[in-house]
Design an enzyme around this catalytic site. Sequence first.
Site, PDB file in Angstrom:
ATOM      1  N   ASN A  10     -74.018 -29.957 -56.785  1.00 59.54           N
ATOM      2  CA  ASN A  10     -75.092 -29.070 -57.226  1.00 59.54           C
ATOM      3  C   ASN A  10     -74.532 -27.725 -57.714  1.00 59.54           C
ATOM      4  OD1 ASN A  10     -77.916 -28.273 -57.617  1.00 59.54           O
ATOM      5  ND2 ASN A  10     -78.365 -29.863 -56.100  1.00 59.54           N
ATOM      6  N   ARG A  11     -75.395 -26.714 -57.788  1.00 61.21           N
ATOM      7  CA  ARG A  11     -75.037 -25.458 -58.458  1.00 61.21           C
ATOM      8  C   ARG A  11     -74.657 -24.355 -57.478  1.00 61.21           C
ATOM      9  NH1 ARG A  11     -78.526 -28.367 -61.211  1.00 61.21           N
ATOM     10  NH2 ARG A  11     -78.412 -28.430 -63.496  1.00 61.21           N
ATOM     11  N   HIS A  44     -71.214 -29.105 -59.616  1.00 58.67           N
ATOM     12  CA  HIS A  44     -70.582 -30.375 -59.219  1.00 58.67           C
ATOM     13  C   HIS A  44     -69.059 -30.309 -59.136  1.00 58.67           C
ATOM     14  CE1 HIS A  44     -74.384 -32.241 -59.064  1.00 58.67           C
ATOM     15  NE2 HIS A  44     -74.472 -32.729 -60.284  1.00 58.67           N
ATOM     16  N   HIS A  75     -73.267 -39.758 -56.734  1.00 63.86           N
ATOM     17  CA  HIS A  75     -74.204 -39.480 -57.830  1.00 63.86           C
ATOM     18  C   HIS A  75     -74.606 -40.760 -58.574  1.00 63.86           C
ATOM     19  CE1 HIS A  75     -76.169 -37.201 -60.981  1.00 63.86           C
ATOM     20  NE2 HIS A  75     -75.775 -36.050 -60.457  1.00 63.86           N
ATOM     21  N   SER A  76     -74.954 -41.807 -57.826  1.00 70.01           N
ATOM     22  CA  SER A  76     -75.391 -43.046 -58.472  1.00 70.01           C
ATOM     23  C   SER A  76     -76.786 -42.892 -59.073  1.00 70.01           C
ATOM     24  CB  SER A  76     -75.388 -44.202 -57.472  1.00 70.01           C
ATOM     25  OG  SER A  76     -74.076 -44.620 -57.191  1.00 70.01           O
ATOM     26  N   TYR A  77     -76.970 -43.557 -60.205  1.00 64.27           N
ATOM     27  CA  TYR A  77     -78.247 -43.634 -60.906  1.00 64.27           C
ATOM     28  C   TYR A  77     -78.842 -45.015 -60.633  1.00 64.27           C
ATOM     29  CZ  TYR A  77     -77.170 -39.505 -63.837  1.00 64.27           C
ATOM     30  OH  TYR A  77     -76.883 -38.248 -64.300  1.00 64.27           O
ATOM     31  N   ASP A 122     -86.062 -32.807 -60.800  1.00 67.17           N
ATOM     32  CA  ASP A 122     -84.679 -32.409 -60.571  1.00 67.17           C
ATOM     33  C   ASP A 122     -84.717 -31.330 -59.501  1.00 67.17           C
ATOM     34  OD1 ASP A 122     -81.964 -32.095 -60.673  1.00 67.17           O
ATOM     35  OD2 ASP A 122     -81.901 -31.145 -62.642  1.00 67.17           O
ATOM     36  N   GLN A 124     -81.322 -34.327 -53.460  1.00 62.15           N
ATOM     37  CA  GLN A 124     -81.716 -33.943 -54.816  1.00 62.15           C
ATOM     38  C   GLN A 124     -82.288 -35.178 -55.496  1.00 62.15           C
ATOM     39  OE1 GLN A 124     -81.182 -30.733 -55.904  1.00 62.15           O
ATOM     40  NE2 GLN A 124     -81.744 -30.888 -58.059  1.00 62.15           N
ATOM     41  N   GLU A 145     -79.451 -37.883 -54.365  1.00 63.06           N
ATOM     42  CA  GLU A 145     -78.180 -37.251 -54.031  1.00 63.06           C
ATOM     43  C   GLU A 145     -78.322 -36.553 -52.672  1.00 63.06           C
ATOM     44  OE1 GLU A 145     -76.946 -34.838 -57.543  1.00 63.06           O
ATOM     45  OE2 GLU A 145     -78.697 -35.839 -58.440  1.00 63.06           O
TER      46      GLU A 145
END
Length: 347
Positions: free
Chosen positions: A80-81, A106, A180-182, A245, A282, A310
């Site tokens: 994340n940020r 990330h 970070h799987s989609y 998000d 997330q 996430e």
Amino acid sequence: MKVRKSIFGVHPNGKDVHAYYIENDKGISVNIIDFGGIITHLNVPDKKGEPGDIVLGFDTLEEYLGPHPYFGCIVGRCANRISKGKFIIDGKEYVLVQNAGKNHLHGGIEGFDKKIWTSEAYQATDEAGVALAMESPDMEEGYPGNLMTEVRYVLNNNNELIIDYVAQTDKPTFINLTNHSYFNLSACKTPVYDHIMYLNADYITEVDDESIPSGRYLNVSGTVFDFREPKTLGKDIGSIPPGYDHNYVLNKGENELKLISKLIHPDSGRIMETLTTEPGVQIYTSNYLDGSIRGKNDIQYTKHFAVCLETQHFPDTPNRPEFPSTLLLPGKKYKQTTVYRFLAEYL
């Protein structure tokens, strides 16, 4: 249970990248490479017993070496940020790589997702997997401390994919790892609007237009963010362009491994439960896939084609003392576990 090691490709630095194919006795299989710790394939049977790959990704190493939105990888040192790419430890300011405008995202330009990890297969009677390890040197991407990280992926006959993370440092540093799987439970046939999600969270963290938290928690009651009663991802997604998000504050105890989410695809009958020891997740509905990426089986990845869960600590935690801390000290161990459990009539 079975595990098989093969060569996935050769990195430009000349090193082999290995793939580990792991299969349980119920027909679930996963493929993991030691470049970025990426889950490249995850095959799960539907209610008729037909297997389908439920994660986005590529078939070749060359594609993973090119630009892509973190498909399937381990993200670190901090997911994340981090606001303005800066934080302070013991009165000293550390400046990180700024790779998302003026912010850090990330782990930076060459985070854990772009590293070749050492890898070793693991097999037992009712489970099998791969153990990955890597050392991140002091000041890499701006982070202090030599950080030793181990990530272990294990598939068992309870149809669980378990991800265990452990890390140690020789200097105080921040760490916040995730995968970070989609996911697309239709086996990547359609966007995820028809996926039903339950999420055990009363609050999200409020963010500004750069997705940096204000420090406030917002109650989800009466909002489009409320998934405490299951609903489809498509029901309210049009009300929050470009889509979800957001970091959810999970209803759970500290370090407690607890069921926090269910994702259901009615047509296929596939169900994915998520358990984690982390305080947040997330939820990201792949808002910026625009059709320019073609993945496995030449499938065109379009907007809202997948959802990420996430599991992690909150964004910008190093600058938010009111959030659960991600500071790791010498002599201490960072540990977390996330479990993806799969269900269907067939299973």
